[in-house]
Enzyme design. Structure first.
Site, short mmCIF file in Angstrom:
data_model
loop_
_atom_site.label_atom_id
_atom_site.label_comp_id
_atom_site.label_asym_id
_atom_site.label_seq_id
_atom_site.Cartn_x
_atom_site.Cartn_y
_atom_site.Cartn_z
N ASN A 141 0.94 -1.19 0.16
CA ASN A 141 -0.05 -0.17 0.00
C ASN A 141 0.98 1.28 -0.06
O ASN A 141 1.56 1.71 0.78
CB ASN A 141 -0.89 -0.10 1.27
CG ASN A 141 -1.58 1.24 1.33
OD1 ASN A 141 -1.71 2.08 0.37
ND2 ASN A 141 -2.17 1.61 2.48
N TRP A 142 0.88 2.03 -1.26
CA TRP A 142 1.92 3.02 -1.25
C TRP A 142 1.29 4.20 -0.77
O TRP A 142 1.83 5.26 -0.53
CB TRP A 142 2.40 3.55 -2.80
CG TRP A 142 3.41 2.32 -3.13
CD1 TRP A 142 3.71 1.18 -2.73
CD2 TRP A 142 4.44 2.55 -4.14
NE1 TRP A 142 4.89 0.47 -3.20
CE2 TRP A 142 5.23 1.55 -4.38
CE3 TRP A 142 4.55 3.62 -5.41
CZ2 TRP A 142 6.08 1.47 -5.24
CZ3 TRP A 142 5.49 3.69 -6.11
CH2 TRP A 142 6.33 2.47 -6.18
N LYS A 143 -0.02 4.24 -0.40
CA LYS A 143 -0.71 5.39 0.36
C LYS A 143 -0.47 6.53 -0.66
O LYS A 143 -0.37 6.24 -1.98
CB LYS A 143 -0.15 5.76 1.68
CG LYS A 143 0.08 4.31 2.55
CD LYS A 143 -0.04 4.58 3.87
CE LYS A 143 0.34 3.55 4.54
NZ LYS A 143 -0.14 3.61 6.41
N HIS A 146 -9.70 0.91 4.47
CA HIS A 146 -8.21 1.14 4.98
C HIS A 146 -8.55 2.11 6.10
O HIS A 146 -9.35 2.92 6.21
CB HIS A 146 -7.38 1.81 4.09
CG HIS A 146 -5.99 1.86 4.69
ND1 HIS A 146 -5.53 2.79 5.73
CD2 HIS A 146 -5.03 0.97 4.73
CE1 HIS A 146 -4.36 2.51 6.00
NE2 HIS A 146 -3.94 1.30 5.52
N GLU A 154 -7.09 4.67 7.36
CA GLU A 154 -6.85 5.99 7.13
C GLU A 154 -8.09 6.53 6.36
O GLU A 154 -8.61 7.78 6.65
CB GLU A 154 -5.70 6.23 6.25
CG GLU A 154 -4.37 6.19 7.20
CD GLU A 154 -2.91 5.78 6.59
OE1 GLU A 154 -3.02 5.70 5.06
OE2 GLU A 154 -2.14 4.99 7.26
N GLU A 203 -5.81 -5.37 10.21
CA GLU A 203 -4.96 -4.29 10.26
C GLU A 203 -5.26 -3.78 11.76
O GLU A 203 -6.09 -2.78 11.76
CB GLU A 203 -5.04 -3.29 9.26
CG GLU A 203 -4.42 -3.82 7.81
CD GLU A 203 -3.71 -2.66 6.96
OE1 GLU A 203 -2.75 -3.03 6.49
OE2 GLU A 203 -4.53 -1.67 6.84
N GLY A 223 2.07 1.83 10.88
CA GLY A 223 2.80 2.95 10.74
C GLY A 223 3.66 3.33 12.06
O GLY A 223 4.23 4.43 11.98
N SER A 275 3.09 -2.59 10.28
CA SER A 275 4.48 -2.34 10.64
C SER A 275 5.00 -3.92 10.24
O SER A 275 5.89 -4.45 10.91
CB SER A 275 4.50 -2.28 12.06
OG SER A 275 4.12 -0.92 12.49
N GLY A 297 2.74 -1.42 4.22
CA GLY A 297 2.52 0.20 3.87
C GLY A 297 4.14 0.56 3.81
O GLY A 297 4.59 0.33 2.62
N GLY A 298 4.69 1.16 4.70
CA GLY A 298 6.01 1.82 4.40
C GLY A 298 7.02 1.04 3.91
O GLY A 298 7.90 1.52 3.03
#
Ligand code: PEP
Length: 234
Positions: free
Chosen positions: A7-9, A85, A87, A154, A160, A196, A217-218
């Site tokens: 997930n590149w956001k 998601h 966010e 999640e 994150g 994470s 994610g990151g």
């Protein structure tokens, strides 16, 4: 075979995505690789990976400035879309009801939704983790679907944050999701863990029963971080 989804956001560039796609070409794996990227990067030849979006409108077309519909996402050649998601739930007040409508929209145009559920820290502290997960699954998935979906657990407090639940907590959450999906006639649905995930914990997390892959994610932004996660399991 595991599902490894990135997930590149709101990160990255088209050049960066092309670099990732070309780096993935030489990776020795049978795992399914999905890259959920900003809308502006959809439509590229994604090689061995599948592209996905990160959100979808509940509407098909019309006067909804700024929104992108499932038919438009499908028109780019993308196959997946993240729905619900944390966010989106946090910054755009998306409820399970809205998520369910988005899942229906995605399925109508042949997209496979990656449906996210998970508890906040407040809910965890209040002992509501299992309740939030089960209602998230039951209420975010339309009745009587006969198409493929993916569910991602999640824990919102861990995203994150460099935090991960214990193996026991992940086991309990994924067992509950698997049982809930089975009671809805959806056994066999892949269940991903997200929050994470990195090279150093990916293999251990994916060895937990009912963890069919990860949503990253990151650590999905750079080939040097993402590829070791993909190759950490067969
Ligand atoms: C996510 O946002 O879906 C996610 C899993 O993020 P991170 O891996 O950075 O915690």
């Amino acid at each position: 075979m595991k599902v490894i989804a990135g997930n590149w956001k709101m990160n990255g560039t088209t050049t960066g995505l092309k670099d990732m796609i070309s780096a993935l070409q030489n990776v020795d794996t049978e795992n399914k690789i999905i890259l959920c990227v900003p809308y502006t990067m959809l439509g590229l030849d994604s090689g061995r990976a599948f592209l996905g979006a990160q959100d979808v409108s509940t509407h098909d077309h019309g006067a909804y400035t700024g929104e992108v519909s499932a038919s438009m996402i499908a028109d780019t050649g993308a196959k997946y879309v993240i729905v619900g998601h944390s966010e989106r739930r946090q910054y755009h007040s998306e409820t399970n009801d809205v998520v369910r409508q988005k899942v229906s929209a995605a399925l109508s145009f042949g997209l496979t939704p990656i449906i996210c559920v998970g508890e906040t820290m407040e809910e965890k502290r209040a002992g509501k983790t299992m309740e939030i997960i089960e209602s998230g699954v039951r209420e975010s998935i339309p009745n009587d679907i006969d198409k493929d979906i993916i569910v991602a657990y999640e824990p919102r407090w861990a995203i994150g944050a460099g935090l991960t639940p214990t193996t026991e907590e992940i086991t309990e959450a994924h067992t509950l999701i698997a049982n809930t999906l089975s009671s809805m006639g959806l056994s066999g649905t892949p269940i991903l863990y997200g929050a994470s995930v990195k090279d150093s914990n990916a293999a251990e997390i994916m060895s937990i029963p009912n963890v069919d892959g990860v949503l990253v994610g990151g650590a999905s932004l750079k080939p040097d971080d993402f590829i070791p996660i993909i190759t950490s399991v067969k």
